[in-house]
Structures are given as C-alpha cells and as structure tokens.
Design an enzyme around this catalytic site. Structure first.
Site, short mmCIF file in Angstrom:
data_model
loop_
_atom_site.label_atom_id
_atom_site.label_comp_id
_atom_site.label_asym_id
_atom_site.label_seq_id
_atom_site.Cartn_x
_atom_site.Cartn_y
_atom_site.Cartn_z
N SER A 1 -10.81 -0.35 3.59
CA SER A 1 -10.07 -0.65 4.82
C SER A 1 -9.56 0.66 5.42
CB SER A 1 -8.86 -1.53 4.52
OG SER A 1 -9.30 -2.70 3.91
N ARG B 1 0.84 -1.22 0.00
CA ARG B 1 0.00 0.00 0.00
C ARG B 1 0.87 1.26 0.00
NH1 ARG B 1 -2.65 -3.74 -0.76
NH2 ARG B 1 -4.64 -4.33 0.16
N GLU C 1 -5.05 3.75 6.55
CA GLU C 1 -4.72 3.50 5.13
C GLU C 1 -5.11 4.68 4.23
OE1 GLU C 1 -5.66 -0.39 2.97
OE2 GLU C 1 -6.49 1.13 1.66
C1 LIG Z 1 -15.30 -0.13 -0.62
C2 LIG Z 1 -13.81 0.11 -0.85
C3 LIG Z 1 -12.97 -0.97 -1.04
C4 LIG Z 1 -11.60 -0.79 -1.27
N1 LIG Z 1 -10.81 -1.89 -1.46
C5 LIG Z 1 -9.49 -1.75 -1.70
C6 LIG Z 1 -8.66 -2.90 -1.92
O1 LIG Z 1 -9.11 -4.03 -1.91
N2 LIG Z 1 -7.34 -2.69 -2.13
C7 LIG Z 1 -6.80 -1.44 -2.18
O2 LIG Z 1 -5.58 -1.35 -2.41
N3 LIG Z 1 -7.55 -0.34 -1.99
C8 LIG Z 1 -8.88 -0.46 -1.75
N4 LIG Z 1 -9.67 0.64 -1.54
C9 LIG Z 1 -9.04 2.00 -1.56
C10 LIG Z 1 -9.18 2.75 -2.91
O3 LIG Z 1 -10.17 2.18 -3.70
C11 LIG Z 1 -7.87 2.74 -3.68
O4 LIG Z 1 -6.85 3.31 -2.92
C12 LIG Z 1 -7.99 3.52 -5.00
O5 LIG Z 1 -6.83 3.32 -5.77
C13 LIG Z 1 -8.21 5.01 -4.79
O6 LIG Z 1 -8.53 5.59 -6.03
P1 LIG Z 1 -9.15 7.04 -6.15
O7 LIG Z 1 -9.14 7.41 -7.60
O8 LIG Z 1 -10.46 7.10 -5.48
O9 LIG Z 1 -8.05 7.90 -5.38
P2 LIG Z 1 -8.26 9.19 -4.44
O10 LIG Z 1 -8.93 8.79 -3.17
O11 LIG Z 1 -8.86 10.30 -5.21
O12 LIG Z 1 -6.73 9.55 -4.12
C14 LIG Z 1 -5.93 8.69 -3.35
C15 LIG Z 1 -4.49 9.22 -3.35
O13 LIG Z 1 -3.95 9.16 -4.67
C16 LIG Z 1 -3.57 10.46 -5.14
N5 LIG Z 1 -3.94 10.50 -6.56
C17 LIG Z 1 -5.16 10.21 -7.09
N6 LIG Z 1 -5.13 10.29 -8.44
C18 LIG Z 1 -3.85 10.62 -8.76
C19 LIG Z 1 -3.17 10.88 -10.00
N7 LIG Z 1 -3.79 10.75 -11.19
N8 LIG Z 1 -1.86 11.26 -9.96
C20 LIG Z 1 -1.22 11.36 -8.77
N9 LIG Z 1 -1.79 11.14 -7.57
C21 LIG Z 1 -3.09 10.79 -7.58
C22 LIG Z 1 -4.34 11.44 -4.27
O14 LIG Z 1 -3.65 12.66 -4.16
C23 LIG Z 1 -4.39 10.70 -2.94
O15 LIG Z 1 -3.17 10.85 -2.26
C24 LIG Z 1 -11.06 0.50 -1.32
C25 LIG Z 1 -11.90 1.62 -1.14
C26 LIG Z 1 -13.28 1.43 -0.92
C27 LIG Z 1 -14.16 2.62 -0.76
#
Ligand SMILES: Cc1cc2nc3c(=O)[nH]c(=O)nc-3n(C[C@H](O)[C@H](O)[C@H](O)COP(=O)(O)OP(=O)(O)OC[C@H]3O[C@@H](n4cnc5c(N)ncnc54)[C@H](O)[C@@H]3O)c2cc1C
Length: 344
Positions: free
Chosen positions: A244, A170, A340
């Site tokens: 998580s 992570r 996380e």
């Molecule tokens: C129900 C649920 C289940 C989940 N299950 C998992 C799982 O099984 N495994 C797992 O690893 N994660 C899981 N997650 C966490 C999440 O889905 C991941 O971390 C996902 O990659 C976040 O994507 P996002 O576009 O929403 O990022 P955001 O929440 O918008 O951003 C997260 C981080 O990434 C940065 N960021 C976003 N986009 C970019 C970009 N294009 N360039 C540079 N930096 C950027 C942001 O600044 C921030 O620091 C889960 C979340 C939920 C709600």
C-alpha cells in the site's frame, strides 16, 4: 570491502537488490549485522560510530529516491524459538533478520496459532514493530510481548515493552524519536492458548460463506489470507512494489458525512473510537488513476492503492506519480493522502 574484527564493511553497495520496489540507489557504506555485538562493533568503530545510520530490513517499505550517505546497517539476526510456555500463552521469539512470513509459518507448524492473519506480509521480523504491521483485522500489537534493541549511541541492549513502543495505526516510537536510533534485534510474541480466529474482515467472511466453514482452524485462515493476498497484490519478486503506497486516512464522523454527501459510494469503515477510516484505494480509483503511469512508475491495475515498477523505474518517477495522485485526491475529496512507505 573491508574487515574489522570479522565485521564486513562494503563500500559503494548497490541497494537495488535490497528494496522490493527495485529502485536504483547506492549506499556509501553497508554493514551486515547478525548479532547485538555486531551492532556494538559499529557503535565502537572510530569512523562508523559517529556517522548517521540507516537501519535496513527487507526493504519492502522504503522508496529510495537518492544514494545513501548514511551507514546502512542491514539487519541479519537469525533464530526462531519458544522462550517460555505459560498457562495461557506461548512466548515465541524471532531474530530481527528472519523473514516475517516464514516466521508465521514456523509458529503455525509448531501448533502456536495467532499470527495467521498477518501471513504473506513481506519483510523481516525486526521491521514488523516499526509500523505495527496489520492486515485482515489483526495488528502486530495484538500479539506483541517485547523486543530487544541495541541503542546506536550507547551500544547497550534494552528490552522494550508495548508501553514504550507506542503502537498506533501503521505507527510506533520507531518511526519517531527512536528512528535510526536503535536496531531491533529480537522480537517476542505472546500467542494465546485460548485461540479464537479473527474473522471480522469482509474478505474472510466471504471465504466462510463460500466454503460453508464458519469455524476455521488457524491453518485454514492462513491459507485463506494467502489466497486473498495473492489474488490482489503483486508479488514483489515479479513486479516491484512497496505494498500500500498511501495510508487509509482517518477522519471524524462530521468530515465523513460531508464526503458521503458528495460521494455516496465512498468505501469507509467505522473505527472503535468513533472515527471513520476511508479507503484510499477507492478514492484513487475514483480519480481515474488505476493503470496510469509516470515514466516507468505505475498504478497497479488490480489495486489502485499499490504503485508498481513497470521495469527500470527510478525513485523520482515514483514520487512524481505519488504527488499527482495526492493532488487529484485532495482536489476531489479535500483529503491529503500520506505515504505509507518511508521515502528516503
Ligand atoms: C506486496 C506488499 C504487501 C504489503 N502488505 C502489508 C500489509 O498488509 N500490512 C502492513 O502493515 N505492511 C505491508 N507491507 C509493508 C511491509 O511489508 C512492512 O512494512 C514490513 O514490515 C517491512 O519490512 P522490511 O523488513 O522490508 O522493512 P524495511 O523496508 O527494510 O524498513 C522499513 C522501516 O523499518 C526500519 N527498520 C527495518 N528493520 C529494522 C530493525 N531491525 N530495527 C529498527 N528499525 C528497522 C527501517 O529503517 C525503515 O524505517 C507490504 C509490502 C509489500 C511489498
């Protein structure tokens, strides 16, 4: 709302629809970026150029505790395509603003397996390398080829390979020295032609035993992963959450022996490097937190690792609940749980 060479600049934009926990917060300035040149326009802009930035994807891994004075760059780069067919692999690229799950489904539908264990993870393709998303025995780094990112100081697009990205559990360089320094705009994946299902995870083994199917196709693994996730994780569209809430702590074998001595039932997994990963959800449950709440922030009934919005929660309630959980886990197990999602 203002315009600058086609660039849309929104002032006082509500971020509530843009975070999966549904927390209220306002961005002083929000700019949607759909291409590398959009990012460059922000870098060259007389005021926005030098202002601090926050890069936003789908908002599924952030906890908003306050309004955001930074310039929020909402990444909306689109497109999914095969960029190269090699003897041993397909190299497939997606724009950072594409929905991750839709991209996984797209690759499978084209006959390029390899991402099925990561089905149904919310969020965008561009955020997937940031925390090296992982689930059911697979991590992004196992299929990663390279990515393009625009530097927020120079405006230059660079291509980064795995060595620079420093992927860990992570974790990656994008959470450290490159945090809000670069916007990832495209990610490429190496999907092996000699595909083998990744089935070491307990819940997938259970599915094989139940169905008698011990040689599942990629589509079958995808369907199993979706079914397992739907049964235990809340859908953010229905119940606000960020997945998580705590990382599973990794300890030495000596520390683990000590904890097992006191709590023989603790759920733990040996790691390839000899360390032990402890199930944070089990520890939180053991401290009696399942179903409890602080204000409108609660611990999900079916999975203690997930904190949820029971309706109208605010960021400070979520953080109070998180701190109370951290204290009781520390009190009982001597382990400090780390959050996380990114707390903003
Ligand atoms: C129900 C649920 C289940 C989940 N299950 C998992 C799982 O099984 N495994 C797992 O690893 N994660 C899981 N997650 C966490 C999440 O889905 C991941 O971390 C996902 O990659 C976040 O994507 P996002 O576009 O929403 O990022 P955001 O929440 O918008 O951003 C997260 C981080 O990434 C940065 N960021 C976003 N986009 C970019 C970009 N294009 N360039 C540079 N930096 C950027 C942001 O600044 C921030 O620091 C889960 C979340 C939920 C709600």
């Amino acid at each position: 709302m203002g315009e600058n060479c086609g660039m849309q600049i929104e002032s006082g934009a509500s971020l509530k629809p843009y975070n999966s926990f549904g927390l209220p917060a306002v961005a002083r300035t929000l700019v949607r970026v759909a291409s590398d040149s959009d990012v460059r326009r922000v870098v060259d802009h007389p005021e926005l150029g030098t202002a601090p930035k926050f890069v936003l994807g789908g908002g599924s891994n952030i906890i908003l505790t306050r309004d955001m004075p930074q310039v929020v760059l909402k990444v909306e780069v689109r497109g999914m395509r095969l960029v190269q067919e090699r003897d041993d692999a397909w190299i497939v690229e997606a724009g950072a603003g594409e929905n991750w799950h839709e991209f996984v489904a797209f690759t499978l539908a084209r006959g390029w397996p390899g991402l099925e264990n990561l089905a149904l993870i919310p969020g965008t393709v561009g955020a997937a390398p940031v925390q090296n998303i992982g689930a059911y025995g697979l991590e992004l780094k196992d299929r990663f080829e390279s990515l393009d990112a625009v530097d927020l100081v120079t405006g230059r697009t660079v291509t980064l390979h795995a060595d620079i990205c420093a992927f860990g559990y992570r974790d990656s360089v994008f959470k450290h020295s490159l945090s809000n320094r670069t916007v990832i705009t495209r990610v490429r994946f190496r999907l092996p032609k000699a595909w083998q299902p990744v089935l070491g995870y307990l819940e997938l083994e259970r599915k094989m035993a139940e169905t008698g199917n011990h040689a599942p196709s990629a589509q079958q693994v995808f369907d199993w992963v979706c079914a397992i996730r739907r049964a235990k994780l809340p859908d953010p569209l229905v119940i606000g959450n960020a997945g998580s809430f705590f990382k599973n702590p990794v300890v030495t074998i000596e520390q683990c022996r000590d904890i097992i001595g006191r709590d023989p039932e603790i759920v733990h997994y040996p790691m390839p490097d000899g360390s032990i990963k402890l199930a944070a959800g089990w520890m939180i449950d053991a401290c009696g937190w399942k179903g409890k709440s602080v204000g409108q922030a609660g611990v999900y009934e079916k999975q203690a690792l997930v904190l949820v919005n029971r309706g109208g929660a605010i960021g400070s309630e979520v953080m109070l609940l998180a701190q109370a959980i951290q204290e009781s886990v520390y009190g009982r197990f001597g382990i400090r749980l780390e959050t996380e999602p990114l707390v903003v």
